[in-house]
Design an enzyme around this catalytic site. Structure first.
Site, mmCIF file in Angstrom:
data_model
loop_
_atom_site.group_PDB
_atom_site.id
_atom_site.type_symbol
_atom_site.label_atom_id
_atom_site.label_comp_id
_atom_site.label_asym_id
_atom_site.label_seq_id
_atom_site.Cartn_x
_atom_site.Cartn_y
_atom_site.Cartn_z
ATOM 1 N N ARG A 1 5.378 55.410 64.240
ATOM 2 C CA ARG A 1 6.663 55.173 63.863
ATOM 3 C C ARG A 1 7.106 56.048 63.019
ATOM 4 N NH1 ARG A 1 5.028 49.810 64.014
ATOM 5 N NH2 ARG A 1 5.568 48.819 65.774
ATOM 6 N N LYS B 1 16.811 68.088 65.511
ATOM 7 C CA LYS B 1 17.038 67.585 66.775
ATOM 8 C C LYS B 1 15.682 67.508 67.386
ATOM 9 C CE LYS B 1 21.842 68.056 67.830
ATOM 10 N NZ LYS B 1 22.759 68.792 68.876
ATOM 11 N N GLU C 1 21.943 82.733 70.388
ATOM 12 C CA GLU C 1 22.039 81.866 69.354
ATOM 13 C C GLU C 1 22.683 82.462 68.071
ATOM 14 O OE1 GLU C 1 22.418 78.658 70.188
ATOM 15 O OE2 GLU C 1 20.623 78.177 71.550
ATOM 16 N N LYS D 1 23.787 77.404 60.113
ATOM 17 C CA LYS D 1 23.245 75.947 60.595
ATOM 18 C C LYS D 1 22.956 74.750 59.420
ATOM 19 C CE LYS D 1 20.836 73.398 63.794
ATOM 20 N NZ LYS D 1 20.142 73.562 65.127
ATOM 21 N N GLU E 1 25.858 64.278 64.182
ATOM 22 C CA GLU E 1 26.510 64.928 65.204
ATOM 23 C C GLU E 1 27.634 64.069 65.694
ATOM 24 O OE1 GLU E 1 24.989 67.614 68.263
ATOM 25 O OE2 GLU E 1 26.499 67.140 69.745
ATOM 26 N N ARG F 1 29.103 69.168 63.889
ATOM 27 C CA ARG F 1 27.836 69.690 64.267
ATOM 28 C C ARG F 1 27.656 70.032 66.126
ATOM 29 N NH1 ARG F 1 21.425 68.095 63.263
ATOM 30 N NH2 ARG F 1 20.494 69.430 64.920
ATOM 31 N N ASN G 1 26.936 73.597 69.616
ATOM 32 C CA ASN G 1 26.907 73.662 71.217
ATOM 33 C C ASN G 1 27.658 74.486 72.003
ATOM 34 O OD1 ASN G 1 24.498 72.055 71.430
ATOM 35 N ND2 ASN G 1 25.615 70.319 70.737
ATOM 36 N N HIS H 1 26.514 75.392 75.539
ATOM 37 C CA HIS H 1 25.559 74.811 75.913
ATOM 38 C C HIS H 1 25.959 73.705 77.215
ATOM 39 C CE1 HIS H 1 23.859 76.597 72.155
ATOM 40 N NE2 HIS H 1 22.850 75.871 72.470
ATOM 41 N N HIS I 1 23.320 74.412 79.770
ATOM 42 C CA HIS I 1 22.614 73.312 79.898
ATOM 43 C C HIS I 1 22.731 73.048 81.677
ATOM 44 C CE1 HIS I 1 21.954 71.360 75.976
ATOM 45 N NE2 HIS I 1 21.237 72.647 76.149
ATOM 46 N N HIS J 1 16.494 79.495 77.762
ATOM 47 C CA HIS J 1 17.506 78.599 77.265
ATOM 48 C C HIS J 1 18.723 79.596 76.728
ATOM 49 C CE1 HIS J 1 19.482 75.755 74.906
ATOM 50 N NE2 HIS J 1 19.425 76.344 73.766
#
Ligand code: NAD
Ligand code: GLY
Length: 367
Positions: free
Chosen positions: A118, A140, A182, A224, A234, A238, A242, A245, A249, A262
Site C-alpha cells: 500500500r 504521475k 517535451e 513543471k 490535475e 496541470r 498535456n 498529448h 496518445h 512518446h
C-alpha cells in the site's frame, strides 16, 4: 549542481540536477528510510549505470530488478516482475524503490511503489532527456492498457529526483530528439521567451553541450514544478502539460506502443494542436510555423501518420483522460506561451484539424 523544489506540503521533494550525480550516496541516503533498497531498471540501462548506482548504495540490502526494455512492456505482466523481485527478497514496508531509467521505468517503478504493501518510498533517477524534463517530476505513475495509454495508474510522489545529465551521453539521438519535444512544450504552454532561447541553442542541445542541456533541463523542471505545486491532481492548470498529448496518445495507441516514440507522437500531436489554435483564430500562421520549425530543428516528426483517418483519431481521443462527462477537452494555445484547456470549439474546427494536409505544410516550410 542545482537544486529545485516541488512544493507540495509534507510531500515536497528536491530535484537535484548536475553532471556525475549517480555515484553521490550523500544525495540519496537522506531519502532512504529503511535498510532495504530495490533498484528497478531495464536491460539497456543496467549494463550502463546499474553497477555505479549499486556501488553508491552498497551499505544497503540491495535487490535489482532488471525489466525488458520498451513501451510495449509497460503493462501488468512486467509490473508483476517488480512485485516478484520485492516479495522474493522479502522487502518490507520501509523499503525504498529506486527507478533507474527512462519514463517507462519511472512510471512503472513509481506505480509499483504506490501499490507495494500500500505504498513505499520511491526515488526517481531519470536517464533520458524526456524523463529528466517531465516524467520523473510530478508523481504521475502507471501503465498502458491495450485500449489506452497510461490508463491505469496513481498519483504518487517520489522522495527525491536525481538528474545526472552525464547519462545523456549514451542516449541514442532519436531518444534525445523525443525529449526535446517535451522541452519545447514548456515554451509553448507557459514560457514564450524560452522559445527564442531554444531557437538559439537547438544545435548545442543536439550536440549534447553540457551547459545548454543543464540550462534546458533546469528551466523545464522549474516550469513543471510550478505547475505541479499549483495543481498536483490535475483539476485545472496541470492539464496544460498535456499539450499535443491527446492527438499524440491517439497516434501511439493506433500505431502500437513503441512504434512512434512518446516524444515523437507528442511533437506531431502538438503540430495538430497548433493547427487547431490557428483555425480558431488564436495564433497566427507565422506563430504556428515558428513552432513547427522548432520541432523540425529538433529532428522531430511534424506530420501525423498518413494512414490514420480522422475517425481513427476520434475513436482514441474519446478515451482521453481529459474527457469529462463524455465531453472532449483539448489543450490549445491562446497565444505562444499561453495554453488553455477547452471544450469550447465547433466540431467542424476539430474535423478540419484532423483532415488538414500536414505533409503539404511541411513541404511549404522546408522549400
Ligand atoms: P523510455 O523509458 O522507453 O526510454 C527510451 C529508451 O532509451 C529505452 O530504450 C531506454 O532503455 C533507453 N535509455 C534510457 N536511458 C538511457 C541512457 N542514458 N542511455 C542509453 N539508453 C537509455 O522512454 P522515455 O522517452 O524516457 O519515456 C517515455 C514514457 O514516459 C512513456 O511511457 C510516457 O507515457 C511516459 N511519460 C510519463 C510522464 C509522467 O508525467 N509520468 C510524462 C511524460 C511521459
Ligand atoms: N506529463 C504531464 C503531467 O505530468 O501532468
Amino acid at each position: 549542481m542545482q537544486t529545485l523544489h516541488v512544493d507540495l506540503g509534507e510531500r515536497s521533494y528536491p530535484i537535484y540536477i548536475g553532471s556525475g550525480l549517480l555515484g553521490r550516496a550523500d544525495l540519496l541516503t537522506p531519502h532512504i528510510v529503511g535498510r532495504q533498497v530495490a533498484i528497478v531498471t531495464n536491460e539497456t540501462v543496467a549494463p550502463l549505470y546499474l553497477s555505479q548506482l549499486e556501488a553508491a548504495l552498497q551499505g544497503y540490502e540491495l535487490t535489482s530488478v532488471v525489466l525488458p526494455d520498451g513501451e510495449a512492456f509497460k503493462n501488468w505482466e512486467t509490473l508483476q516482475l517488480i512485485f516478484d523481485g520485492l516479495l522474493g527478497a522479502r522487502h518490507d514496508r520501509r523499503t525504498t524503490v529506486v527507478a533507474l531509467g527512462g519514463g517507462v521505468i519511472g512510471d512503472m517503478a513509481g506505480f509499483a511503489a504506490a501499490c507495494y504493501q500500500r505504498g513505499v518510498n520511491f526515488i526517481q533517477i531519470p536517464t533520458t532527456l524526456l524523463s529528466q524534463v517531465d516524467s520523473s517530476v510530478g508523481g504521475k505513475t502507471g501503465i498502458n492498457h491495450p485500449l489506452g495509454k497510461n490508463m491505469v495508474g496513481a498519483f504518487y510522489q517520489p522522495q527525491a529526483v536525481l538528474i545526472d545529465t552525464s547519462t545523456l551521453n549514451t542516449l541514442p539521438a532519436r531518444e534525445l530528439s523525443a525529449g526535446l519535444a517535451e522541452v519545447i512544450k514548456y515554451g509553448l504552454i507557459c514560457d514564450e521567451p524560452f522559445l527564442a532561447w531554444l531557437e538559439g541553442h537547438m544545435q548545442a542541445l543536439l550536440d549534447l553541450d553540457s551547459q545548454a542541456l543543464t540550462a534546458a533541463i533546469a528551466r523545464s523542471c522549474a516550469a513543471k514544478a510550478r505547475v505541479v505545486s499549483a495543481d498536483e491532481r490535475e483539476s485545472g492548470i496541470r492539464a496544460t502539460l498535456n499539450l499535443g498529448h491527446t492527438f499524440g496518445h491517439a497516434i501511439e495507441t493506433e500505431q502500437g506502443y513503441g512504434v512512434w516514440l512518446h516524444g515523437e507522437a507528442v511533437a506531431a500531436g502538438t503540430v495538430m494542436a497548433l493547427e487547431m489554435s490557428h483555425r480558431l483564430g488564436w495564433i497566427s500562421a507565422s506563430e504556428r510555423d515558428r513552432a513547427v520549425r522548432l520541432f523540425l530543428a529538433a529532428g522531430l516528426p511534424v506530420v501525423p501518420p498518413a494512414e490514420m483517418s480522422a475517425n481513427d483519431f476520434l475513436q482514441h481521443m474519446a478515451v482521453d483522460k481529459k474527457v469529462l462527462d463524455g465531453q472532449l477537452r483539448l489543450v490549445l494555445l491562446r497565444q505562444l506561451g499561453e495554453a488553455v484547456v477547452t471544450a469550447d470549439f465547433a466540431p467542424e474546427i476539430l474535423n478540419a484539424t484532423l483532415n488538414a494536409d500536414y505533409a503539404a505544410q511541411l513541404e511549404r516550410l522546408v522549400n
